[in-house]
Enzyme design. Structure first.
Site, PDB file in Angstrom:
ATOM      1  N   SER A 210       0.837  -1.199   0.000  1.00  0.00           N
ATOM      2  CA  SER A 210       0.000   0.000   0.000  1.00  0.00           C
ATOM      3  C   SER A 210       0.868   1.243   0.000  1.00  0.00           C
ATOM      4  O   SER A 210       2.011   1.222   0.467  1.00  0.00           O
ATOM      5  CB  SER A 210      -0.888   0.005   1.241  1.00  0.00           C
ATOM      6  OG  SER A 210      -0.100   0.294   2.377  1.00  0.00           O
ATOM      7  N   LYS A 211       0.289   2.314  -0.520  1.00  0.00           N
ATOM      8  CA  LYS A 211       1.034   3.564  -0.587  1.00  0.00           C
ATOM      9  C   LYS A 211       1.382   4.032   0.830  1.00  0.00           C
ATOM     10  O   LYS A 211       2.466   4.543   1.078  1.00  0.00           O
ATOM     11  CB  LYS A 211       0.170   4.602  -1.313  1.00  0.00           C
ATOM     12  CG  LYS A 211       0.783   5.974  -1.273  1.00  0.00           C
ATOM     13  CD  LYS A 211       0.574   6.748  -2.518  1.00  0.00           C
ATOM     14  CE  LYS A 211       1.427   7.983  -2.484  1.00  0.00           C
ATOM     15  NZ  LYS A 211       0.657   9.200  -2.348  1.00  0.00           N
ATOM     16  N   ARG A 212       0.425   3.803   1.763  1.00  0.00           N
ATOM     17  CA  ARG A 212       0.643   4.258   3.138  1.00  0.00           C
ATOM     18  C   ARG A 212       1.886   3.581   3.736  1.00  0.00           C
ATOM     19  O   ARG A 212       2.711   4.227   4.373  1.00  0.00           O
ATOM     20  CB  ARG A 212      -0.597   3.923   3.975  1.00  0.00           C
ATOM     21  CG  ARG A 212      -0.601   4.515   5.358  1.00  0.00           C
ATOM     22  CD  ARG A 212      -1.928   4.213   6.042  1.00  0.00           C
ATOM     23  NE  ARG A 212      -2.223   2.787   6.118  1.00  0.00           N
ATOM     24  CZ  ARG A 212      -1.703   1.958   7.022  1.00  0.00           C
ATOM     25  NH1 ARG A 212      -0.864   2.413   7.925  1.00  0.00           N
ATOM     26  NH2 ARG A 212      -2.010   0.680   7.018  1.00  0.00           N
TER      27      ARG A 212
END
Ligand code: GLU
Length: 512
Positions: free
Chosen positions: A282-284
């Protein structure tokens, strides 16, 4: 609860192998129409690219159509720059789509926002059939319901309170100025069953679907689960191939297909991509490294990304690991996709990338390297010279962006020789002799013939009784400013007599 009961892989894998061997396609594989349906709320994700590849390969394998549809109904989060990124990423990987609005050039993607009226029309049909209804709860009421359920340790779900509102309750809400959403009736209890092309027999209990489903928000915008079904029906999608995170959506969507009296497509859900700690990419958590454009900017080869993403969870019947997009079109079998999560391993991607840097035509690799030679005045060199230079270093490159560091020494007047290098490479008794002797051979070196140049160095070594590091390092150090790097014959051949002379003469001043 999700049940996956059959080991479908092997049985259907055999069937597909027979197909690969030239048997007729089954009716399921006729008129194949598949789609990738990204939401332009972020840049093209590795997982979306992999799903796109599965769809693309399936379409090509069975002479079907690959369709791109932008699910852009989320007005707040959708952005045009993400659309541009998704389109550029798919094209960069070699996946062109086969249909779209005709804009007098390459196809534009389909966009859901172009169809809002159509979705509302279908929602009204469902309401008049009694399969959907107007729900008047305010966001505050829904939030309070969630809190209550949380306090009781119950999973969050809509309690279907809007299903059977009395006429007077409806009038009361309308007077209050409440704007309703449209909810689709989820039949409970019921088990939704389908035969998944990757996971086998699937069974989902409707009680786990969160209650009656919002299909049109109070803003008038259709939700994903509703729009996707209408679009897949309208576009005659034959196979819905997507990530496993959509399994519960599939159960909801099957109920919608039924309510709309439409034929179900075949469903196939691929396991997601995880990191080494079993966390979803995920980007997070992983930043820009989850986006295709990150690899494009870093100078990865699209061929390597395609190969890596496809083979991550798919092994062709013949077991090969290296294949091009075209080859994968021939080899691809949905049934051979693994049910276990894939682990993203950048080292392995780099291995594939190195392979393609070494094996693609030199002209192609050179073209891709040139933009990274930022500080080099390329006009001073012919195409052939640049190809030779890149050709000499490509063996050692993992990603193209490393090309400047690897080739820099070719483009400067003479390399810097630091104390360390002076000590390790130029202070030996033989260093001076090797360099002086090489200077005498300048007119005899067969420039342009890498092997021939190397042979001359070896003959000098023989004559002086020097070999290995003693022979090569003084030359490498003086010519390239390091003891590593490309083949010495290539360095000599590419630099030419004048450059070799300047560099060796300068290095000789360091020799003791
Ligand atoms: N817009 C959805 C997504 O990006 C599409 C899922 C689907 O293929 O139905 O996850």
């Amino acid at each position: 609860m999700v049940l996956s009961t059959e080991d479908h892989n092997k049985a259907s894998g055999n069937k597909a192998t027979a197909l690969a061997a030239g048997h007729k396609h089954s009716s399921e594989q006729k008129n194949v129409r598949v789609r990738i349906a990204p939401s332009p709320t972020g840049a093209l994700h590795l997982g979306t690219a992999r799903t796109a590849l599965y769809n693309y390969l399936y379409a090509k394998r069975f002479q079907g159509k690959f369709i791109l549809r932008l699910e852009d109904t989320d007005e707040e989060r959708s952005e045009e720059r993400f659309t541009d990124d998704i389109l550029a990423g798919l094209k960069w990987l070699g996946m062109n789509w086969d249909e779209g609005p005709d804009i007098g050039g390459p196809y534009a993607p389909y966009r859901q926002t172009q169809k809002e009226d159509h979705y509302s029309h279908i929602a009204n049909q469902l309401i008049s059939k009694g399969a959907a209804y107007l729900a008047y709860e305010t966001p505050e009421e829904l939030a309070a319901l969630k809190e209550e359920q949380k306090a009781k340790d119950e999973p969050p779900r809509y309690d279907n309170r809007g299903r059977n509102l009395s006429q007077s309750a409806i009038e009361h809400y309308q007077k209050e100025g409440r704007v309703p959403s449209v909810r689709f009736v989820i039949e409970e209890p019921r088990t939704v069953i389908w035969d998944d092309h990757i996971r086998g027999q699937m069974a989902i209990e409707t009680i786990d679907l969160g209650g009656d489903l919002v299909i049109v928000k109070s803003s008038g915008i259709a939700t994903y689960n509703f729009a996707v079904v209408i679009d897949d029906i309208d576009m005659k999608i034959s196979h819905v191939i997507r990530g496993e995170d959509h399994i519960h959506n599939t159960a909801k969507q099957i109920l919608l297909y039924e309510a709309l009296g439409a034929t179900l497509p075949k469903f196939a859900h691929a396991a997601l991509i995880f990191d080494h700690d079993h966390r979803k990419l995920s980007k997070r958590l992983h930043g820009e490294a989850v986006h295709i454009n990150y690899y494009r900017e870093q100078g990865y080869m699209p061929e390597a990304i395609v190969n890596y993403l496809v083979q991550m969870s798919f092994t062709p019947a013949d077991g090969r690991e290296i294949f091009t997009l075209e080859e994968a079109c021939e080899l691809f079998e949905l049934e051979r996709i693994s049910k276990s999560p894939a682990v993203f391993d950048v080292q392995r991607l780099n291995w594939f990338n190195g392979h393609y840097i070494r094996s693609l035509p030199l002209k192609v690799v050179t073209e891709r390297c040139l933009p990274y030679l930022t500080s080099v005045d390329k006009s001073k060199y012919s195409d052939k010279q640049l190809e030779e230079i890149i050709g000499s270093v490509r063996e050692g490159l993992t990603i193209v962006s490393g090309v400047l560091a690897a080739t820099k020494f070719y483009f400067i007047d003479k390399p810097e020789i630091n104390e360390e290098l002076e000590k390790t490479a130029l202070s030996s008794a033989n260093a001076k002799a090797v360099l002086e002797r090489t200077l005498k051979e300048l007119d005899n070196l067969p420039y342009g013939d890498h092997k021939g140049c190397k042979q001359i160095v070896d003959s000098i070594g023989k004559e002086l009784g020097v070999k290995g590091k003693e022979l090569y390092w003084p030359l490498r150090a003086s010519l390239s400013g390091t003891t590593q790097g490309p083949d010495l014959g290539s360095i000599l051949s590419i630099l030419g007599a004048k450059q070799i002379k300047t560099r060796i003469e300068s290095a000789l001043s360091c020799c003791s």
